[in-house]
Write a protein that holds these residues in place. Structure first.
Motif, PDB file in Angstrom:
ATOM      1  N   ASP A  12     -50.887  32.081  28.357  1.00  0.00           N
ATOM      2  CA  ASP A  12     -51.196  30.735  27.862  1.00  0.00           C
ATOM      3  C   ASP A  12     -50.271  30.307  26.716  1.00  0.00           C
ATOM      4  N   PHE A  13     -48.978  30.492  26.918  1.00  0.00           N
ATOM      5  CA  PHE A  13     -47.989  30.116  25.906  1.00  0.00           C
ATOM      6  C   PHE A  13     -47.894  28.598  25.752  1.00  0.00           C
ATOM      7  N   HIS A  14     -48.009  27.872  26.853  1.00  0.00           N
ATOM      8  CA  HIS A  14     -48.017  26.407  26.849  1.00  0.00           C
ATOM      9  C   HIS A  14     -46.825  25.799  26.114  1.00  0.00           C
ATOM     10  N   GLY A  15     -45.668  26.401  26.272  1.00  0.00           N
ATOM     11  CA  GLY A  15     -44.458  25.806  25.723  1.00  0.00           C
ATOM     12  C   GLY A  15     -44.395  25.706  24.222  1.00  0.00           C
ATOM     13  N   ASN A  16     -45.175  26.526  23.511  1.00  0.00           N
ATOM     14  CA  ASN A  16     -45.199  26.443  22.048  1.00  0.00           C
ATOM     15  C   ASN A  16     -44.038  27.227  21.434  1.00  0.00           C
ATOM     16  N   LEU A  17     -42.845  26.686  21.590  1.00  0.00           N
ATOM     17  CA  LEU A  17     -41.660  27.312  21.010  1.00  0.00           C
ATOM     18  C   LEU A  17     -41.756  27.334  19.485  1.00  0.00           C
ATOM     19  N   GLU A  18     -42.296  26.278  18.919  1.00  0.00           N
ATOM     20  CA  GLU A  18     -42.582  26.259  17.489  1.00  0.00           C
ATOM     21  C   GLU A  18     -44.024  26.688  17.279  1.00  0.00           C
TER      22      GLU A  18
ATOM     23  N   LEU B 161     -43.611  18.356  22.753  1.00  0.00           N
ATOM     24  CA  LEU B 161     -42.458  17.572  23.200  1.00  0.00           C
ATOM     25  C   LEU B 161     -41.186  18.396  23.273  1.00  0.00           C
ATOM     26  N   ILE B 162     -40.996  19.338  22.364  1.00  0.00           N
ATOM     27  CA  ILE B 162     -39.769  20.136  22.330  1.00  0.00           C
ATOM     28  C   ILE B 162     -39.506  20.822  23.666  1.00  0.00           C
ATOM     29  N   SER B 163     -40.564  21.164  24.377  1.00  0.00           N
ATOM     30  CA  SER B 163     -40.428  21.800  25.682  1.00  0.00           C
ATOM     31  C   SER B 163     -40.662  20.817  26.821  1.00  0.00           C
TER      32      SER B 163
ATOM     33  N   ALA C 152     -48.248  13.321  18.210  1.00  0.00           N
ATOM     34  CA  ALA C 152     -49.107  12.631  19.172  1.00  0.00           C
ATOM     35  C   ALA C 152     -48.901  13.196  20.573  1.00  0.00           C
ATOM     36  N   PHE C 153     -47.674  13.496  20.913  1.00  0.00           N
ATOM     37  CA  PHE C 153     -47.373  14.065  22.229  1.00  0.00           C
ATOM     38  C   PHE C 153     -48.054  15.415  22.399  1.00  0.00           C
ATOM     39  N   ALA C 154     -48.079  16.201  21.323  1.00  0.00           N
ATOM     40  CA  ALA C 154     -48.722  17.506  21.401  1.00  0.00           C
ATOM     41  C   ALA C 154     -50.217  17.374  21.681  1.00  0.00           C
ATOM     42  N   VAL C 155     -50.808  16.281  21.230  1.00  0.00           N
ATOM     43  CA  VAL C 155     -52.229  16.037  21.475  1.00  0.00           C
ATOM     44  C   VAL C 155     -52.468  15.600  22.912  1.00  0.00           C
ATOM     45  N   GLN C 156     -51.613  14.716  23.427  1.00  0.00           N
ATOM     46  CA  GLN C 156     -51.788  14.132  24.768  1.00  0.00           C
ATOM     47  C   GLN C 156     -50.503  14.312  25.584  1.00  0.00           C
ATOM     48  N   PRO C 157     -50.236  15.524  26.102  1.00  0.00           N
ATOM     49  CA  PRO C 157     -48.937  15.784  26.718  1.00  0.00           C
ATOM     50  C   PRO C 157     -48.852  15.582  28.225  1.00  0.00           C
TER      51      PRO C 157
ATOM     52  N   ASP D 127     -40.145  21.687  30.505  1.00  0.00           N
ATOM     53  CA  ASP D 127     -40.438  23.077  30.138  1.00  0.00           C
ATOM     54  C   ASP D 127     -39.326  24.066  30.476  1.00  0.00           C
ATOM     55  N   GLU D 128     -38.160  23.579  30.813  1.00  0.00           N
ATOM     56  CA  GLU D 128     -37.040  24.501  31.036  1.00  0.00           C
ATOM     57  C   GLU D 128     -36.754  25.344  29.789  1.00  0.00           C
ATOM     58  N   PRO D 129     -36.825  24.766  28.568  1.00  0.00           N
ATOM     59  CA  PRO D 129     -36.564  25.605  27.387  1.00  0.00           C
ATOM     60  C   PRO D 129     -37.526  26.784  27.272  1.00  0.00           C
TER      61      PRO D 129
END
Length: 560
Positions: free
Chosen positions: A42-48, A99-101, A433-438, A106-108
């Motif tokens: 459950d990483f969910h693209g959390n690079l940060e 948003l970063i991913s 905001a994007f992190a809340v509603q992605p 989600d390629e990053p």
């Protein structure tokens, strides 16, 4: 015998004698081989590192500590790894991402997972957020069909295998992706089977999985176990994107799993040939020993979410039989603390992708007066959930909407008052905001009778647990969890007036809910559906017009 021949004979005898004394007994080869597994879920693209409560984990002492972030996870993985280790994952590694991913599909994040050595992962339900065809692209490579290539160039595909033993194509019964894979480590073979929760069709958009069938997890896992056995693979690990619920604030190595949880059932019922079950989906941390169908102990674990916990499992494999020696299995959940140096290469990698999205992510959209978080009240309301329901109602007011309902699982991050960057306290950025509603869900509304609305609210409880819908300020109702499922909701009012079972009401929600997502199938019986803006656009518009936004009072749902 001549003197020369005698000397040669004595010399040979002497040398033979020396050899006999000097030659050590041949060391017996070790009967077992050491193997270490490291896993994420459950990483969910959390690079940060995630913000708010999502960025903390309960450690071994019971304290909530800052945790997660790709650069810190990479450091911990390097410290925990050795030449006999393999790294695996249990799904939802992408989807619902910041948003970063997400800006680059989600390629990053998938690239990061390959860089830290992930070799196999179960698919999760969120891997289907953009549809199964997009999942196939992520696995195999190629540029996005609409948005084209990312700044990094043509996507080469994941460096690891996504596994989906229970995701079948309806037209031919074949699995969408590999059901299992085999890896050789320290001279022995280990088989990995991947399954995803069979409830996936109820928690993803129907269009994205059209033509697929999601089989029972145990049935599919057992079939794969038989296939591996036929191929001489006896050491088996089940990677399952389904899990269990545990008590709040449980320490990482505690068990405490609810016996009725779907993941618990899988861990207990799966083929006894499977030696351990690594799970995910519920975002919980636990480390258990459960009994398999033969009564033998079997490890069952999960490592929280967002890269905050790494599960380590050490065991020995019998070289002769090829099977895991169950008595040697030892697990340990490690919190990915941020008190270690971040991995420099990963830190640079994350910074590069952050810079690529900064112009959009750092743009302020409004302000808040205090934290808008997802901490639930005793009845299940959250400040952020209620606020989102309010703004979604506002987005559909021109269509006549009277109330709005928000699914709690669609609220992915907190909005914290304290600045996460240079934007200033109380400022909400587009990236936050994007992190809340992605998910880019589309807002809409349907007409329900009062009787249907009551039935809809009763669907907040199922055999799998509860999911409390977040109501707009125009909707009030009471709950009583002591009553039977199907008869727990009462005193429903809209704008202060009791709901008439025979009257019609316009109810707003995102298209995921309107399609029956999360088991709220009554929405599908609604009439006169109309659609509105994308949910994130609705959020941005609302904050622009109503800032500063204050946390709502949590009094819309009463009872216990």
């Amino acid at each position: 015998m001549t003197r020369r021949s005698m000397i040669l004979a004595l010399a040979v005898a002497g040398l033979s004698g020396v050899a006999a004394v000097a030659q050590p007994a041949l060391a017996r080869p070790a009967p077992t081989a050491d193997v270490r597994l490291l896993s994420l879920n459950d990483f969910h693209g959390n690079l940060e590192p995630a913000t708010g409560s999502s960025g903390t984990a309960i450690d071994e002492s019971g304290a909530a500590v800052p945790a997660g972030g790709a650069a810190y996870a990479a450091t911990h993985l390097k410290r925990l790894g050795n030449r006999n280790s393999l790294t695996v994952a249990q799904g939802d590694m992408i989807g619902g991402s910041p948003l970063i991913s997400a800006a680059y599909h989600d390629e990053p994040s998938v690239e990061f997972l390959g860089k830290v050595g992930v070799t196999a992962s179960a698919v999760g339900n969120h891997e289907f957020d953009e549809g199964y065809k997009e999942l196939l692209r992520i696995q195999k490579g190629g540029c996005h069909p609409t948005d084209g290539c990312s700044p990094a160039g043509k996507w080469k595909g994941a460096e690891f295998d996504y596994l989906s033993a229970n995701v079948l194509k309806e037209k031919n019964g074949k699995t969408l992706l590999k059901p299992w894979t085999v890896r050789r480590v320290n001279g022995v073979k280990v088989g990995f089977i991947g399954v995803v929760t069979k409830t996936t069709p109820t928690i993803v958009s129907a269009d994205g999985i059209k033509g697929l069938r999601f089989e029972d997890e145990v049935v599919a896992a057992n079939r794969s176990a038989r296939e591996l056995r036929k191929r001489g693979v006896r050491a088996m690990v089940l990677l399952v994107h389904e899990g269990s619920n545990v008590p709040q604030n449980q320490r990482p190595d505690a068990c405490g799993v609810a016996p009725e949880s779907a993941g618990t059932r899988i861990a207990q019922d799966a083929d006894p040939e499977i030696d351990m079950v690594l799970s995910g989906h519920t975002h919980q941390q636990y480390l258990c020993t459960l009994k398999d169908p033969d009564g033998r102990p079997r490890l069952y674990s999960s490592g929280s979410s967002f890269g905050k916990v790494i599960t380590q499992v050490d065991f020995k494999v019998d070289k002769k039989s090829g099977d895991v020696v169950r008595s040697t299995v030892v697990g340990d959940n490690h919190v990915v603390t941020r008190d270690v140096p971040p991995d420099p290469a990963t830190e640079k990698f994350v910074r590069t992708w952050k810079e690529r999205t900064a112009a959009i992510a750092d743009k302020p959209i409004g302000k808040i007066t205090a934290d808008l978080d997802r901490k639930p009240s005793p009845t299940g309301e959250t400040a952020l959930g209620d606020a989102i329901a309010d703004l979604q109602l506002a987005s559909m007011k021109d269509k006549g909407a009277q109330v709005a309902l928000m699914n709690p699982g669609g609220v992915r991050a907190d909005l914290t008052f304290k600045a996460s960057g240079s934007e200033g306290d109380g400022v909400v950025t587009y990236g936050e905001a994007f992190a809340v509603q992605p998910f880019s869900n589309v807002m809409g509304q349907v007409t329900l009778t009062g009787e249907q609305l009551d039935k809809l609210l009763e669907q907040q409880w199922t055999g799998a647990g509860e999911k409390i819908l977040q109501p707009s300020a125009t909707l009030r109702f009471a709950i009583d969890r002591a009553r039977p499922v199907g008869d727990r909701v009462s005193a429903i009012t809209i704008d202060g007036k009791p709901v008439d079972p025979a009257a019609s009401y316009k109810v707003a929600a995102n298209n995921f809910l309107l399609g029956g997502g999360d088991g709220f199938t009554v929405f599908k019986d609604g009439k006169d559906q109309v659609l509105g803006p994308v949910d994130l656009d609705a959020l941005v518009t609302y904050f622009g017009a109503n800032s500063p936004v204050a946390p709502p009072k949590l009094d819309r749902i009463t009872g216990k």
